[in-house]
Scaffold this motif. Structure first.
Motif, PDB file in Angstrom:
ATOM      1  N   SER A   1      79.515  23.984  86.930  1.00 46.68           N
ATOM      2  CA  SER A   1      78.972  25.232  87.462  1.00 46.68           C
ATOM      3  C   SER A   1      79.625  25.590  88.793  1.00 46.68           C
ATOM      4  O   SER A   1      79.800  26.758  89.104  1.00 46.68           O
ATOM      5  CB  SER A   1      77.452  25.136  87.616  1.00 46.68           C
ATOM      6  N   GLY A   2      79.993  24.576  89.591  1.00 48.38           N
ATOM      7  CA  GLY A   2      80.683  24.841  90.849  1.00 48.38           C
ATOM      8  C   GLY A   2      82.050  25.459  90.628  1.00 48.38           C
ATOM      9  O   GLY A   2      82.480  26.337  91.375  1.00 48.38           O
ATOM     10  N   LEU A   3      82.708  25.026  89.580  1.00 48.03           N
ATOM     11  CA  LEU A   3      84.021  25.572  89.251  1.00 48.03           C
ATOM     12  C   LEU A   3      83.910  27.020  88.805  1.00 48.03           C
ATOM     13  O   LEU A   3      84.707  27.868  89.220  1.00 48.03           O
ATOM     14  CB  LEU A   3      84.681  24.729  88.154  1.00 48.03           C
ATOM     15  N   SER A   4      82.908  27.325  87.995  1.00 45.91           N
ATOM     16  CA  SER A   4      82.743  28.708  87.542  1.00 45.91           C
ATOM     17  C   SER A   4      82.338  29.616  88.704  1.00 45.91           C
ATOM     18  O   SER A   4      82.758  30.768  88.771  1.00 45.91           O
ATOM     19  CB  SER A   4      81.717  28.786  86.415  1.00 45.91           C
ATOM     20  N   ARG A   5      81.552  29.097  89.650  1.00 50.81           N
ATOM     21  CA  ARG A   5      81.202  29.887  90.830  1.00 50.81           C
ATOM     22  C   ARG A   5      82.442  30.190  91.663  1.00 50.81           C
ATOM     23  O   ARG A   5      82.597  31.291  92.189  1.00 50.81           O
ATOM     24  CB  ARG A   5      80.170  29.141  91.680  1.00 50.81           C
ATOM     25  N   SER A   6      83.336  29.229  91.762  1.00 54.03           N
ATOM     26  CA  SER A   6      84.578  29.432  92.509  1.00 54.03           C
ATOM     27  C   SER A   6      85.415  30.521  91.866  1.00 54.03           C
ATOM     28  O   SER A   6      85.976  31.375  92.563  1.00 54.03           O
ATOM     29  CB  SER A   6      85.387  28.139  92.564  1.00 54.03           C
ATOM     30  N   PHE A   7      85.510  30.497  90.552  1.00 52.90           N
ATOM     31  CA  PHE A   7      86.263  31.532  89.848  1.00 52.90           C
ATOM     32  C   PHE A   7      85.625  32.903  90.045  1.00 52.90           C
ATOM     33  O   PHE A   7      86.323  33.905  90.200  1.00 52.90           O
ATOM     34  CB  PHE A   7      86.397  31.214  88.372  1.00 52.90           C
ATOM     35  N   ASN A   8      84.321  32.971  90.042  1.00 56.17           N
ATOM     36  CA  ASN A   8      83.642  34.250  90.263  1.00 56.17           C
ATOM     37  C   ASN A   8      83.929  34.782  91.661  1.00 56.17           C
ATOM     38  O   ASN A   8      84.130  35.980  91.851  1.00 56.17           O
ATOM     39  CB  ASN A   8      82.138  34.109  90.046  1.00 56.17           C
ATOM     40  N   LEU A   9      83.949  33.901  92.661  1.00 59.88           N
ATOM     41  CA  LEU A   9      84.273  34.339  94.019  1.00 59.88           C
ATOM     42  C   LEU A   9      85.704  34.860  94.098  1.00 59.88           C
ATOM     43  O   LEU A   9      85.966  35.885  94.723  1.00 59.88           O
ATOM     44  CB  LEU A   9      84.084  33.181  94.999  1.00 59.88           C
ATOM     45  N   LEU A  10      86.625  34.146  93.467  1.00 60.33           N
ATOM     46  CA  LEU A  10      88.020  34.582  93.479  1.00 60.33           C
ATOM     47  C   LEU A  10      88.188  35.897  92.738  1.00 60.33           C
ATOM     48  O   LEU A  10      88.922  36.779  93.168  1.00 60.33           O
ATOM     49  CB  LEU A  10      88.918  33.514  92.860  1.00 60.33           C
ATOM     50  N   ARG A  11      87.517  36.053  91.624  1.00 59.04           N
ATOM     51  CA  ARG A  11      87.625  37.276  90.844  1.00 59.04           C
ATOM     52  C   ARG A  11      87.096  38.465  91.644  1.00 59.04           C
ATOM     53  O   ARG A  11      87.668  39.548  91.632  1.00 59.04           O
ATOM     54  CB  ARG A  11      86.851  37.135  89.532  1.00 59.04           C
ATOM     55  N   GLY A  12      86.023  38.265  92.395  1.00 58.36           N
ATOM     56  CA  GLY A  12      85.459  39.332  93.196  1.00 58.36           C
ATOM     57  C   GLY A  12      86.391  39.776  94.311  1.00 58.36           C
ATOM     58  O   GLY A  12      86.504  40.963  94.603  1.00 58.36           O
ATOM     59  N   THR A  13      87.077  38.844  94.943  1.00 59.82           N
ATOM     60  CA  THR A  13      87.982  39.219  96.029  1.00 59.82           C
ATOM     61  C   THR A  13      89.255  39.861  95.488  1.00 59.82           C
ATOM     62  O   THR A  13      89.823  40.737  96.133  1.00 59.82           O
ATOM     63  CB  THR A  13      88.356  37.999  96.877  1.00 59.82           C
ATOM     64  N   MET A  14      89.704  39.458  94.340  1.00 62.39           N
ATOM     65  CA  MET A  14      90.933  40.020  93.779  1.00 62.39           C
ATOM     66  C   MET A  14      90.709  41.411  93.181  1.00 62.39           C
ATOM     67  O   MET A  14      91.636  42.175  93.023  1.00 62.39           O
ATOM     68  CB  MET A  14      91.511  39.096  92.704  1.00 62.39           C
TER      69      MET A  14
END
Length: 72
Positions: A2-15
């Motif tokens: 779940s931590g990995l998916s949260r990281s991807f969501n944060l990156l997707r939001g900034t990009m």
């Protein structure tokens, strides 16, 4: 996981909000045709600038090892 998916969501939001300029891509032929001789000279120059210094070091490796002050 779940931590990995949260990281991807944060990156997707900034990009998502970054502005990227469009590339100017054209399908025109080259203005100057490069001859085979020019390509050969360019490739030989590139290989010489990379391979000659490294070949020199490898050929003289034993001399470098015997120099005083070399790491033992």
């Amino acid at each position: 996981m779940s931590g990995l998916s949260r990281s991807f969501n944060l990156l997707r939001g900034t990009m998502r909000y970054q502005i990227t300029p469009k590339a100017n891509i054209t399908a025109k032929p080259a203005k100057h045709v490069i001859t085979t001789a020019e390509k050969t000279i360019a490739m030989v120059t590139m290989f010489v600038t990379i391979l000659v210094p490294s070949g020199w070091v490898l050929a003289n490796l034993e001399n470098y090892k015997k120099r005083p002050g070399a790491a033992e």
